[in-house]
Design a protein around this motif. Structure first.
Motif, PDB file in Angstrom:
ATOM      1  N   GLY A  13       0.862  -1.181   0.000  1.00 34.57           N
ATOM      2  CA  GLY A  13       0.000   0.000   0.000  1.00 34.57           C
ATOM      3  C   GLY A  13       0.894   1.225   0.000  1.00 34.57           C
ATOM      4  N   GLY A  15      -0.221   4.708  -0.439  1.00 34.65           N
ATOM      5  CA  GLY A  15      -1.036   5.929  -0.432  1.00 34.65           C
ATOM      6  C   GLY A  15      -0.404   7.005   0.432  1.00 34.65           C
ATOM      7  N   VAL A  76      -8.256  -0.544   6.491  1.00 32.60           N
ATOM      8  CA  VAL A  76      -8.260  -1.637   7.486  1.00 32.60           C
ATOM      9  C   VAL A  76      -9.080  -2.860   7.050  1.00 32.60           C
ATOM     10  CG1 VAL A  76      -7.621  -0.288   9.518  1.00 32.60           C
ATOM     11  CG2 VAL A  76     -10.036  -0.480   8.895  1.00 32.60           C
ATOM     12  N   ALA A  78      -8.972  -4.298   4.321  1.00 33.62           N
ATOM     13  CA  ALA A  78      -8.196  -5.151   3.414  1.00 33.62           C
ATOM     14  C   ALA A  78      -7.086  -5.909   4.153  1.00 33.62           C
ATOM     15  CB  ALA A  78      -7.592  -4.294   2.303  1.00 33.62           C
ATOM     16  N   GLY A 100      -2.896   0.902  10.431  1.00 30.46           N
ATOM     17  CA  GLY A 100      -4.354   1.048  10.399  1.00 30.46           C
ATOM     18  C   GLY A 100      -4.918   1.840  11.572  1.00 30.46           C
ATOM     19  N   SER A 101      -6.027   2.547  11.307  1.00 29.18           N
ATOM     20  CA  SER A 101      -6.650   3.410  12.316  1.00 29.18           C
ATOM     21  C   SER A 101      -7.423   2.640  13.382  1.00 29.18           C
ATOM     22  CB  SER A 101      -7.603   4.400  11.641  1.00 29.18           C
ATOM     23  OG  SER A 101      -6.914   5.154  10.683  1.00 29.18           O
ATOM     24  N   PRO A 125       0.279   5.331  13.398  1.00 34.99           N
ATOM     25  CA  PRO A 125       0.755   6.710  13.534  1.00 34.99           C
ATOM     26  C   PRO A 125      -0.455   7.644  13.588  1.00 34.99           C
ATOM     27  CG  PRO A 125       0.990   5.950  11.247  1.00 34.99           C
ATOM     28  CD  PRO A 125       0.404   4.804  12.034  1.00 34.99           C
ATOM     29  N   ALA A 127      -1.183  10.547  12.681  1.00 35.51           N
ATOM     30  CA  ALA A 127      -0.760  11.649  11.816  1.00 35.51           C
ATOM     31  C   ALA A 127      -1.351  11.421  10.447  1.00 35.51           C
ATOM     32  CB  ALA A 127       0.768  11.666  11.703  1.00 35.51           C
ATOM     33  N   MET A 236     -11.417   4.468   3.208  1.00 40.08           N
ATOM     34  CA  MET A 236     -10.736   4.384   4.504  1.00 40.08           C
ATOM     35  C   MET A 236     -11.735   4.563   5.647  1.00 40.08           C
ATOM     36  SD  MET A 236      -7.918   6.962   6.077  1.00 40.08           S
ATOM     37  CE  MET A 236      -7.981   7.245   7.848  1.00 40.08           C
TER      38      MET A 236
HETATM   39  N1  LIG Z   1      -5.199   9.076   6.025  1.00 41.51           N
HETATM   40  C1  LIG Z   1      -4.828   9.284   7.265  1.00 41.51           C
HETATM   41  O1  LIG Z   1      -4.858  10.421   7.716  1.00 41.51           O
HETATM   42  C2  LIG Z   1      -4.359   8.137   8.114  1.00 41.51           C
HETATM   43  C3  LIG Z   1      -4.591   6.830   7.729  1.00 41.51           C
HETATM   44  N2  LIG Z   1      -4.199   5.787   8.527  1.00 41.51           N
HETATM   45  C4  LIG Z   1      -4.441   4.410   8.116  1.00 41.51           C
HETATM   46  O2  LIG Z   1      -3.474   4.100   7.132  1.00 41.51           O
HETATM   47  C5  LIG Z   1      -3.987   3.168   6.196  1.00 41.51           C
HETATM   48  C6  LIG Z   1      -3.752   3.701   4.801  1.00 41.51           C
HETATM   49  O3  LIG Z   1      -4.390   4.936   4.676  1.00 41.51           O
HETATM   50  P1  LIG Z   1      -3.934   6.012   3.583  1.00 41.51           P
HETATM   51  O4  LIG Z   1      -2.512   5.881   3.255  1.00 41.51           O
HETATM   52  O5  LIG Z   1      -4.468   7.306   4.031  1.00 41.51           O
HETATM   53  O6  LIG Z   1      -4.820   5.516   2.343  1.00 41.51           O
HETATM   54  P2  LIG Z   1      -4.643   5.760   0.786  1.00 41.51           P
HETATM   55  O7  LIG Z   1      -6.002   5.614   0.190  1.00 41.51           O
HETATM   56  O8  LIG Z   1      -3.873   6.992   0.515  1.00 41.51           O
HETATM   57  O9  LIG Z   1      -3.747   4.507   0.343  1.00 41.51           O
HETATM   58  C7  LIG Z   1      -4.185   3.188   0.445  1.00 41.51           C
HETATM   59  C8  LIG Z   1      -3.278   2.238  -0.291  1.00 41.51           C
HETATM   60  O10 LIG Z   1      -3.774   0.920  -0.139  1.00 41.51           O
HETATM   61  C9  LIG Z   1      -3.949   0.303  -1.399  1.00 41.51           C
HETATM   62  N3  LIG Z   1      -5.135  -0.565  -1.321  1.00 41.51           N
HETATM   63  C10 LIG Z   1      -6.418  -0.185  -1.269  1.00 41.51           C
HETATM   64  N4  LIG Z   1      -7.230  -1.243  -1.153  1.00 41.51           N
HETATM   65  C11 LIG Z   1      -6.441  -2.311  -1.121  1.00 41.51           C
HETATM   66  C12 LIG Z   1      -6.690  -3.694  -1.044  1.00 41.51           C
HETATM   67  N5  LIG Z   1      -7.948  -4.156  -0.969  1.00 41.51           N
HETATM   68  N6  LIG Z   1      -5.640  -4.531  -1.047  1.00 41.51           N
HETATM   69  C13 LIG Z   1      -4.390  -4.044  -1.139  1.00 41.51           C
HETATM   70  N7  LIG Z   1      -4.091  -2.753  -1.230  1.00 41.51           N
HETATM   71  C14 LIG Z   1      -5.102  -1.892  -1.218  1.00 41.51           C
HETATM   72  C15 LIG Z   1      -4.128   1.457  -2.380  1.00 41.51           C
HETATM   73  O11 LIG Z   1      -3.769   1.080  -3.688  1.00 41.51           O
HETATM   74  C16 LIG Z   1      -3.178   2.475  -1.787  1.00 41.51           C
HETATM   75  O12 LIG Z   1      -1.868   2.201  -2.214  1.00 41.51           O
HETATM   76  C17 LIG Z   1      -5.458   2.970   6.557  1.00 41.51           C
HETATM   77  O13 LIG Z   1      -5.604   1.763   7.244  1.00 41.51           O
HETATM   78  C18 LIG Z   1      -5.783   4.147   7.451  1.00 41.51           C
HETATM   79  O14 LIG Z   1      -6.766   3.784   8.394  1.00 41.51           O
HETATM   80  C19 LIG Z   1      -3.494   5.992   9.683  1.00 41.51           C
HETATM   81  C20 LIG Z   1      -3.202   7.275  10.094  1.00 41.51           C
HETATM   82  C21 LIG Z   1      -3.649   8.442   9.360  1.00 41.51           C
END
Ligand SMILES: NC(=O)C1=CN([C@@H]2O[C@H](COP(=O)(O)OP(=O)(O)OC[C@H]3O[C@@H](n4cnc5c(N)ncnc54)[C@H](O)[C@@H]3O)[C@@H](O)[C@H]2O)C=CC1
Ligand SMILES: O=C(O)C(=O)Cc1ccc(O)cc1
Length: 308
Positions: A13, A15, A76, A78, A100-101, A125, A127, A236
């Motif tokens: 992942g 993102g 989360v 996934a 994950g959150s 994190p 953040a 998310m």
């Molecule tokens: N966005 C935020 O502010 C924060 C997010 N988080 C947690 O971090 C994790 C990632 O969030 P972000 O980076 O913001 O999301 P994002 O949407 O920017 O990136 C998600 C990534 O996961 C991949 N992905 C999506 N569905 C998938 C699947 N079914 N199987 C494999 N890969 C998959 C996508 O291609 C992408 O590379 C989440 O679990 C979120 O709860 C934690 C702290 C802060």
């Protein structure tokens, strides 16, 4: 330059969070090799264009096979599928973590699949921003922010210390707690604020025929702050709601009760009650700022948030 901490780090992942970690690892030279994997070909291509990794693959199995540290940064919901895909290919002794959150659900989804030969240390994190995808990440996102680790009982102390050092090198302060406690605390400080923001913006949108363009016209006020949170990634936040259901419902029940009491105070003109609450909440804001929590985000981080 800082000392290399791992030979190979696999990022599953890429993102906002995964790509911010990639940029930090690169900048601080914490690994000899960064392997990037993600579900969609388009995102992997974009990660390549941004130079986030040294190797790129669409196969999670291939990505983890030489990794000493595996960081899962996917929605989360996934997590279970990712654990199933990587389980048979992990290197013995590797540290497997996530960002994950929610923590209880991630542990329930991943732990049954992972071999005993790896160290599974869930993390979070505290953040982020309302933006998502590999372009949204930046160096400095984790600086001055907390990162919570929820190692299962009996986890190897040395592995926890290595992961702790990794997050500290990214500028974070690290805390350990059990996953149930994490999920309750995060439900009130992070999940509820997002749900309330989604709700208020939705309500305003439903009223739009009444107010016509006023929602947009006058949104340079408190409403604007809600729209930032309500612009967060729908997948998310759908997953967070579904995967921290109990704690969120418990906090929402408390919230609704308190809201009803506020509603009553307004109806009956109980100015003292309103004044007391607003005085108490103002003091909370001031103590947060005094503790440096509100200024922990560096200026360029704020700037990056406003620009995107
Ligand atoms: N966005 C935020 O502010 C924060 C997010 N988080 C947690 O971090 C994790 C990632 O969030 P972000 O980076 O913001 O999301 P994002 O949407 O920017 O990136 C998600 C990534 O996961 C991949 N992905 C999506 N569905 C998938 C699947 N079914 N199987 C494999 N890969 C998959 C996508 O291609 C992408 O590379 C989440 O679990 C979120 O709860 C934690 C702290 C802060
Ligand atoms: O954008 C914001 O204000 C956030 O609250 C970011 C955030 C979102 C989810 C998390 O699990 C942690 C931090």
């Amino acid at each position: 330059m800082m000392a290399q901490q791992f030979d190979t780090i696999a990022l599953i992942g890429i993102g906002l969070i995964g790509s911010s970690i990639a940029r930090e690892i690169r900048e601080k030279q914490l690994a000899a090799t960064i392997v990037v994997t993600t579900r969609s070909e388009a995102t992997l291509k974009r990660a390549g264009e941004l130079g986030l990794g040294d190797r790129y693959t669409l196969s999670t199995a291939e990505a983890v096979k030489d990794a000493d540290l595996v960081i899962v940064s996917v929605p989360v919901g996934a997590s279970g599928a990712v654990a199933t895909e990587i389980a048979a290919h992990l290197k013995p002794g590797a540290i497997v973590t996530d960002v994950g959150s929610t923590k209880g659900s991630v542990i329930a989804q991943m732990m049954p699949h992972l071999p005993k030969t790896v160290h599974f240390i869930p993390g979070h994190p505290i953040a982020g921003t309302e933006h998502s995808g590999p372009d949204a990440g930046f160096v400095g996102l984790f600086r001055g922010r907390w990162c919570i680790l929820t190692p299962p009982p009996g986890t190897d102390e040395e592995a926890v210390a290595r992961l702790r050092l990794f997050w500290e090198t990214l500028g974070s302060m690290v805390d350990e707690m059990d996953p149930e406690h994490h999920d309750k605390v995060l439900a009130i400080v992070s999940h509820l604020p997002h749900i309330i923001a989604y709700n208020i913006v939705g309500t305003a949108d439903d009223l739009e025929t009444v107010t016509e363009s006023e929602v947009i016209k006058y949104s340079a006020s408190g409403f604007r702050d809600f729209t930032r949170l309500a612009a967060s990634d729908p997948i998310m936040w759908r997953d967070v709601c579904l995967h921290n259901k109990e704690a969120i419902l418990e906090m929402l029940a408390r919230f609704s009760e308190d809201l009803a009491s506020l509603q009553r105070a307004i109806r009956w003109g109980d100015g003292d009650k309103l004044f007391d609450l607003f005085t108490r909440t103002r003091a909370i804001r001031r103590s947060i700022i005094q503790a440096g929590q509100d200024t922990a985000m560096p200026d360029f981080g704020r700037h990056a948030m406003d620009q995107k």
